[in-house]
Design an enzyme around this catalytic site. Structure first.
Site, PDB file in Angstrom:
ATOM      1  N   LYS A  54      33.262 136.040 -24.583  1.00 35.44           N
ATOM      2  CA  LYS A  54      33.655 135.875 -23.180  1.00 35.44           C
ATOM      3  C   LYS A  54      32.660 134.969 -22.467  1.00 35.44           C
ATOM      4  O   LYS A  54      33.037 134.050 -21.739  1.00 35.44           O
ATOM      5  CB  LYS A  54      33.743 137.248 -22.491  1.00 35.44           C
ATOM      6  CG  LYS A  54      34.966 138.034 -22.928  1.00 35.44           C
ATOM      7  CD  LYS A  54      34.942 139.486 -22.490  1.00 35.44           C
ATOM      8  CE  LYS A  54      36.162 140.223 -23.063  1.00 35.44           C
ATOM      9  NZ  LYS A  54      36.124 141.674 -22.871  1.00 35.44           N
ATOM     10  N   GLN A  98      32.418 145.952 -19.855  1.00 37.70           N
ATOM     11  CA  GLN A  98      33.066 146.173 -21.149  1.00 37.70           C
ATOM     12  C   GLN A  98      33.254 147.680 -21.376  1.00 37.70           C
ATOM     13  O   GLN A  98      32.298 148.453 -21.289  1.00 37.70           O
ATOM     14  CB  GLN A  98      32.188 145.549 -22.257  1.00 37.70           C
ATOM     15  CG  GLN A  98      32.810 145.562 -23.635  1.00 37.70           C
ATOM     16  CD  GLN A  98      33.992 144.605 -23.784  1.00 37.70           C
ATOM     17  OE1 GLN A  98      34.037 143.543 -23.180  1.00 37.70           O
ATOM     18  NE2 GLN A  98      34.962 144.989 -24.576  1.00 37.70           N
ATOM     19  N   ASP A 121      39.154 141.987 -14.396  1.00 37.14           N
ATOM     20  CA  ASP A 121      39.810 142.780 -15.430  1.00 37.14           C
ATOM     21  C   ASP A 121      41.070 143.450 -14.877  1.00 37.14           C
ATOM     22  O   ASP A 121      41.875 143.988 -15.632  1.00 37.14           O
ATOM     23  CB  ASP A 121      38.843 143.875 -15.912  1.00 37.14           C
ATOM     24  CG  ASP A 121      38.719 143.898 -17.415  1.00 37.14           C
ATOM     25  OD1 ASP A 121      39.356 143.065 -18.064  1.00 37.14           O
ATOM     26  OD2 ASP A 121      37.983 144.758 -17.936  1.00 37.14           O
TER      27      ASP A 121
END
Ligand code: NAD
Length: 294
Positions: A54, A98, A121
């Site tokens: 990422k 994460q 997200d």
């Protein structure tokens, strides 16, 4: 007719190129470099690989990429403080934590701490609420990537029956909202299936499009699939393999070799949905920067 293998890697490269160009124009206009911060708690090897990818992809697209590595012992309060600093930073427009987090940290509390305008997200209740209402802002990257794969491969979802296997907050549930929306790439009739679904095979056999997101290797077999269906495999499962130096290979939730003989199109694992997830995260980051600078 030969089965189409949907090349998510190629499509994601095209999207990343578009994002890199768009990022350059944005930076020239606003003199701001979009910034993505990824927070990783602990050192799970698979999560570390995802996070590195990422950061690297953000930098390759002309953005600022920053990874914050924290030990698995970090306290919930310290993590909340770190997110608060990122919320206040002018250099960071997108924040991603994460998941999963260690059990002593409340995932809900952490996600809710992220400023919704930086929640690339799309997991903050404000953003998932917008998606449920049919007016999405940040769409979780994997569902957004699946919709984009279908659109760019010319598979119309309008009026189609889509069976989604798995109801998680990061894949199945937001995807059901997205594909049933009254919009381009939506208008589908969705069956959202899960571990308590009765007669799953009867449902999948009726589906024009099947999306498997359950995390069980080779779960979807040929007999579950209708002739000429489109099959999207989200699963990423490690199975032992002495043929691979690392001792395992990656497989999806679909029994690829047999299902591909029956369906119209299928995504491979790896190289299908996975690369799209990163591309859509970058797209959300650029969108976040635009929203914050407009
Ligand atoms: P999860 O564990 O949160 O959810 C699994 C879902 O599968 C649950 O909703 C459960 O009800 C359902 N399920 C379990 N057994 C079932 C059964 N027998 N029949 C029907 N449904 C069943 O999983 P997740 O986080 O959504 O991830 C699913 C898979 O997708 C994993 O392999 C994960 O690694 C992969 N994944 C891939 C990407 C990507 O970018 N390609 C992104 C996210 C997740």
């Amino acid at each position: 007719m030969e089965t189409k293998i949907i090349d998510g890697k190629k499509i994601s490269e095209e999207i990343k190129l578009e994002i890199a160009n768009d990022t350059k124009s944005f930076q020239n206009k606003f003199l701001v470099k979009p910034g993505l911060a990824v927070v990783l708690v602990g050192n799970d090897p698979a999560s570390s690989v995802y996070v590195r990818n990422k950061e690297k992809s953000a930098i390759d697209s002309g953005m600022r990429g920053k990874t914050i590595n924290l030990p698995s012992t970090v306290s919930e309060q310290d993590l909340l403080n770190i997110i608060e600093n990122l919320n206040l930073s002018n250099e960071i427009h997108g924040i991603l934590v994460q998941l999963p987090l260690p059990s002593h940290i409340s995932q809900e509390k952490i996600v809710e701490k992220i400023n919704p305008i930086k929640d690339v997200d799309g997991l903050h209740p404000f953003n998932s609420g917008l998606l449920s209402a049919g007016t999405p802002r940040f769409i979780p990257a994997t569902p957004a990537g699946i919709r984009e794969l279908l659109i760019r491969s010319d598979f119309d979802t309008d009026g189609k029956h889509v069976a989604i296997l798995g109801r998680s907050n990061i894949v199945g549930r937001p995807l059901a909202n997205l594909l049933s929306m009254k919009s381009n790439g939506g208008n589908a009739t969705v069956s959202l299936c899960h571990s308590r679904t009765n007669n799953l095979k009867d449902i999948t056999q009726m589906a024009d499009i099947i999306v498997a997101a359950i995390g069980i290797p080779n779960f979807v077999t040929q007999e579950m699939v209708k002739e000429n269906a489109v099959v999207i495999d989200v699963g990423i499962n490690r199975v032992e393999s002495s043929l691979h130096k690392r001792g395992y290979r990656l497989v999806g939730d679909v029994e690829f070799e047999t299902v591909k003989l029956k369906c119209k199109a299928i995504t491979p694992v790896p190289g299908g949905v996975g690369p799209m997830t990163i591309a859509m995260l970058l797209s959300n980051t650029l969108q976040a920067a635009k929203l914050q600078c407009a």
